[in-house]
Design a protein around this motif. Structure first.
Motif, PDB file in Angstrom:
ATOM      1  N   HIS A 243      -4.885 -11.477 -18.400  1.00 19.63           N
ATOM      2  CA  HIS A 243      -3.433 -11.422 -18.524  1.00 19.63           C
ATOM      3  C   HIS A 243      -2.943  -9.982 -18.558  1.00 19.63           C
ATOM      4  O   HIS A 243      -3.649  -9.083 -19.050  1.00 19.63           O
ATOM      5  CB  HIS A 243      -3.020 -12.150 -19.810  1.00 19.63           C
ATOM      6  CG  HIS A 243      -1.570 -12.490 -19.895  1.00 19.63           C
ATOM      7  ND1 HIS A 243      -0.626 -11.573 -20.304  1.00 19.63           N
ATOM      8  CD2 HIS A 243      -0.894 -13.639 -19.632  1.00 19.63           C
ATOM      9  CE1 HIS A 243       0.572 -12.148 -20.297  1.00 19.63           C
ATOM     10  NE2 HIS A 243       0.434 -13.402 -19.891  1.00 19.63           N
ATOM     11  N   VAL A 244      -1.738  -9.748 -18.054  1.00 14.78           N
ATOM     12  CA  VAL A 244      -1.205  -8.387 -17.992  1.00 14.78           C
ATOM     13  C   VAL A 244      -1.093  -7.754 -19.382  1.00 14.78           C
ATOM     14  O   VAL A 244      -1.175  -6.519 -19.526  1.00 14.78           O
ATOM     15  CB  VAL A 244       0.168  -8.379 -17.276  1.00 14.78           C
ATOM     16  CG1 VAL A 244       1.246  -9.028 -18.137  1.00 14.78           C
ATOM     17  CG2 VAL A 244       0.565  -6.958 -16.877  1.00 14.78           C
ATOM     18  N   GLU A 245      -0.943  -8.556 -20.419  1.00 16.29           N
ATOM     19  CA  GLU A 245      -0.881  -8.009 -21.777  1.00 16.29           C
ATOM     20  C   GLU A 245      -2.190  -7.335 -22.182  1.00 16.29           C
ATOM     21  O   GLU A 245      -2.231  -6.581 -23.156  1.00 16.29           O
ATOM     22  CB  GLU A 245      -0.544  -9.113 -22.782  1.00 16.29           C
ATOM     23  CG  GLU A 245       0.843  -9.692 -22.636  1.00 16.29           C
ATOM     24  CD  GLU A 245       1.928  -8.757 -23.144  1.00 16.29           C
ATOM     25  OE1 GLU A 245       1.608  -7.897 -23.985  1.00 16.29           O
ATOM     26  OE2 GLU A 245       3.085  -8.887 -22.705  1.00 16.29           O
TER      27      GLU A 245
ATOM     28  N   GLN B  39       1.775 -12.492 -10.094  1.00 11.41           N
ATOM     29  CA  GLN B  39       0.644 -13.164  -9.465  1.00 11.41           C
ATOM     30  C   GLN B  39      -0.704 -12.465  -9.637  1.00 11.41           C
ATOM     31  O   GLN B  39      -1.716 -13.124  -9.865  1.00 11.41           O
ATOM     32  CB  GLN B  39       0.934 -13.386  -7.979  1.00 11.41           C
ATOM     33  CG  GLN B  39       0.069 -14.466  -7.350  1.00 11.41           C
ATOM     34  CD  GLN B  39       0.548 -14.872  -5.972  1.00 11.41           C
ATOM     35  OE1 GLN B  39       1.413 -14.221  -5.389  1.00 11.41           O
ATOM     36  NE2 GLN B  39      -0.019 -15.929  -5.434  1.00 11.41           N
ATOM     37  N   PRO B  40      -0.774 -11.144  -9.552  1.00 15.41           N
ATOM     38  CA  PRO B  40      -2.091 -10.518  -9.740  1.00 15.41           C
ATOM     39  C   PRO B  40      -2.745 -10.828 -11.090  1.00 15.41           C
ATOM     40  O   PRO B  40      -3.968 -10.807 -11.201  1.00 15.41           O
ATOM     41  CB  PRO B  40      -1.788  -9.022  -9.609  1.00 15.41           C
ATOM     42  CG  PRO B  40      -0.546  -8.958  -8.775  1.00 15.41           C
ATOM     43  CD  PRO B  40       0.259 -10.145  -9.189  1.00 15.41           C
ATOM     44  N   PHE B  41      -1.928 -11.139 -12.101  1.00 12.67           N
ATOM     45  CA  PHE B  41      -2.450 -11.381 -13.450  1.00 12.67           C
ATOM     46  C   PHE B  41      -2.152 -12.815 -13.919  1.00 12.67           C
ATOM     47  O   PHE B  41      -2.019 -13.074 -15.104  1.00 12.67           O
ATOM     48  CB  PHE B  41      -1.842 -10.364 -14.420  1.00 12.67           C
ATOM     49  CG  PHE B  41      -2.005  -8.943 -13.959  1.00 12.67           C
ATOM     50  CD1 PHE B  41      -3.213  -8.286 -14.094  1.00 12.67           C
ATOM     51  CD2 PHE B  41      -0.947  -8.277 -13.348  1.00 12.67           C
ATOM     52  CE1 PHE B  41      -3.375  -6.986 -13.643  1.00 12.67           C
ATOM     53  CE2 PHE B  41      -1.098  -6.973 -12.899  1.00 12.67           C
ATOM     54  CZ  PHE B  41      -2.314  -6.327 -13.044  1.00 12.67           C
ATOM     55  N   SER B  42      -2.090 -13.723 -12.959  1.00 14.44           N
ATOM     56  CA  SER B  42      -1.626 -15.080 -13.244  1.00 14.44           C
ATOM     57  C   SER B  42      -2.740 -16.072 -13.549  1.00 14.44           C
ATOM     58  O   SER B  42      -2.450 -17.242 -13.818  1.00 14.44           O
ATOM     59  CB  SER B  42      -0.813 -15.603 -12.046  1.00 14.44           C
ATOM     60  OG  SER B  42      -1.639 -15.691 -10.877  1.00 14.44           O
TER      61      SER B  42
ATOM     62  N   THR C 112      -2.034 -18.462 -20.422  1.00 12.59           N
ATOM     63  CA  THR C 112      -2.065 -18.633 -21.879  1.00 12.59           C
ATOM     64  C   THR C 112      -2.434 -17.354 -22.603  1.00 12.59           C
ATOM     65  O   THR C 112      -2.262 -17.250 -23.809  1.00 12.59           O
ATOM     66  CB  THR C 112      -3.073 -19.723 -22.278  1.00 12.59           C
ATOM     67  OG1 THR C 112      -4.411 -19.264 -21.990  1.00 12.59           O
ATOM     68  CG2 THR C 112      -2.823 -21.018 -21.517  1.00 12.59           C
ATOM     69  N   ASN C 113      -2.969 -16.361 -21.864  1.00 12.61           N
ATOM     70  CA  ASN C 113      -3.399 -15.097 -22.465  1.00 12.61           C
ATOM     71  C   ASN C 113      -4.416 -15.319 -23.584  1.00 12.61           C
ATOM     72  O   ASN C 113      -4.355 -14.699 -24.638  1.00 12.61           O
ATOM     73  CB  ASN C 113      -2.208 -14.292 -22.986  1.00 12.61           C
ATOM     74  CG  ASN C 113      -2.591 -12.883 -23.397  1.00 12.61           C
ATOM     75  OD1 ASN C 113      -3.633 -12.368 -22.990  1.00 12.61           O
ATOM     76  ND2 ASN C 113      -1.762 -12.254 -24.226  1.00 12.61           N
ATOM     77  N   THR C 114      -5.329 -16.224 -23.346  1.00 18.80           N
ATOM     78  CA  THR C 114      -6.439 -16.455 -24.278  1.00 18.80           C
ATOM     79  C   THR C 114      -7.739 -16.346 -23.501  1.00 18.80           C
ATOM     80  O   THR C 114      -7.853 -16.895 -22.412  1.00 18.80           O
ATOM     81  CB  THR C 114      -6.358 -17.850 -24.924  1.00 18.80           C
ATOM     82  OG1 THR C 114      -6.483 -18.849 -23.911  1.00 18.80           O
ATOM     83  CG2 THR C 114      -5.055 -18.028 -25.666  1.00 18.80           C
ATOM     84  N   HIS C 115      -8.705 -15.646 -24.037  1.00 17.84           N
ATOM     85  CA  HIS C 115      -9.983 -15.545 -23.344  1.00 17.84           C
ATOM     86  C   HIS C 115     -10.581 -16.920 -23.103  1.00 17.84           C
ATOM     87  O   HIS C 115     -11.147 -17.195 -22.036  1.00 17.84           O
ATOM     88  CB  HIS C 115     -10.962 -14.698 -24.155  1.00 17.84           C
ATOM     89  CG  HIS C 115     -10.618 -13.237 -24.167  1.00 17.84           C
ATOM     90  ND1 HIS C 115     -10.012 -12.611 -23.102  1.00 17.84           N
ATOM     91  CD2 HIS C 115     -10.801 -12.280 -25.114  1.00 17.84           C
ATOM     92  CE1 HIS C 115      -9.840 -11.338 -23.386  1.00 17.84           C
ATOM     93  NE2 HIS C 115     -10.297 -11.109 -24.603  1.00 17.84           N
TER      94      HIS C 115
END
Length: 361
Positions: free
Chosen positions: A201-203, A230-233, A237-240
């Motif tokens: 995720h971008v974060e 899109q590149p970070f899509s 959920t931004n969870t490993h």
């Protein structure tokens, strides 16, 4: 991956790097974007000019170290026949060809992509390899194919042909990642190895998060969403756990055996903070941004401000000699001489799986 001296406190960092902001000449990328024009609103890169800007901004600085990390997970050997899906401008395919070498009649690389502009740049880079100071490489061929579209069943001409396959930062762009992986599995020999990488995720990407926030700060929220979209899509959920599970599940449903995925942490490298901000030249709106010198200058200043917050002490100076493809003479980071480069952390999910010894339909 690699150590290095942590950066000085934020105020000192700003002072030491500010003079290195060449707003109009960040590796020539932004300036070239402004001269050549072109904008658009997508990442299809049908234009060779846009693909060149993309390669100049991201090829060596961002993609090369992560392609090398993929080689550490699954390195091709002399004689291997290798597939590079979503080859883009050919950075990974050419690195694969270097690893295979020219010492075998069977070793070769096939790079596939759906962007004609990307393929044009990839072919020109291959010619530069042939005439430049590069090691002898295995033969490389670049061809057009959509990874999963019904109209381009590329795998039917390559059934059980490849020893290894790779897909670096392409899966998140595919309309049907599972179908793309299924085709890769059918193109591999029984027991063939598939290695794939997608951005987290971008974060979790200090530079690109700083770019997103900078674009918002200069009044371009629509560009910010495009750059960070899109590149970070892969894992919204931004969870490993979510990103890893999605990758393993995709490989399982595509028919692979022994899928395994995990978090990969590494760095991306730049000669200056200005060059780091210049990654925006790869975006469809990069030329429009660069053409407005005042807006671009404000954008770079905002990237600097936000990057200190997003990266903090994890952003550091490292010896140029420790970065394999930057070992030659270079500009160096301001105040540290020519022997140093700026390392900014990044994160991806790597997956690896095996084509079944007893092929499935």
């Amino acid at each position: 991956r690699g150590g290095g001296a942590p950066l000085p406190p934020p105020a000192n960092l700003s002072r030491r790097l500010h003079s290195h902001h060449s707003f109009h000449t960040s590796s020539g990328v932004a300036a070239e974007a402004a001269v050549e024009g072109g904008g658009g609103g997508d990442f299809t890169f049908s234009s060779a000019d846009q693909a060149r800007r993309y390669d100049a901004a991201l090829g060596k600085q961002v993609f090369r170290p992560w392609c090398e990390a993929m080689m550490e997970l699954s390195r091709p050997v002399t004689g291997n026949h290798v597939l590079d899906l979503a080859t883009g401008t050919g950075e990974n395919a050419l690195l694969l060809a270097e690893n295979i070498g020219a010492g075998s009649s069977t070793g070769r690389v096939l790079g596939l992509d759906s962007s004609l502009g990307m393929l044009e740049v990839a072919r020109s880079k291959k010619e530069e390899y042939a005439t430049g100071k590069h090691p002898e490489i295995a033969p490389v061929q670049f061809e057009f194919a959509n990874a999963c579209h019904a109209d381009t069943p590329w795998h039917e001409n390559h059934l059980q042909r490849f020893d290894r396959a790779y897909c670096h930062q392409g899966l998140q762009f595919f309309a049907d990642p599972e179908e793309a992986c299924r085709r890769v599995r059918l193109a591999l020999k029984p027991g063939g190895q598939f290695t794939v990488a997608v951005w987290a995720h971008v974060e979790r990407q200090p530079l690109f998060l700083a770019v997103k926030r900078a674009l918002i700060s200069v009044g371009k929220p629509e560009w910010a969403e495009m750059a960070a979209g899109q590149p970070f899509s892969w894992d919204p959920t931004n969870t490993h756990a979510g990103g890893i599970d999605k990758l393993e599940t995709t490989l399982i449903r595509a028919g692979f055996d022994a899928p395994d995925a995990g978090v990969e942490e590494g760095d991306i490298y730049f000669d200056s903070l200005g060059e780091a901000a210049g990654v925006i030249a790869a975006a469809p709106f990069g030329a429009e941004l660069a053409a407005d010198k005042a807006l671009y200058a404000a954008y770079v200043a905002e990237v600097e401000r936000h990057l200190v917050d997003t990266a903090g002490a994890a952003m550091r100076f490292v010896p140029r000699a420790s970065v394999s493809y930057m070992s030659g003479a270079g500009k160096g980071v301001d105040g540290l001489g020519e022997g140093s480069v700026l390392a900014i952390p990044a994160m991806a999910y790597f997956g690896h799986a095996t084509a079944p010894w007893y092929p499935k339909p």
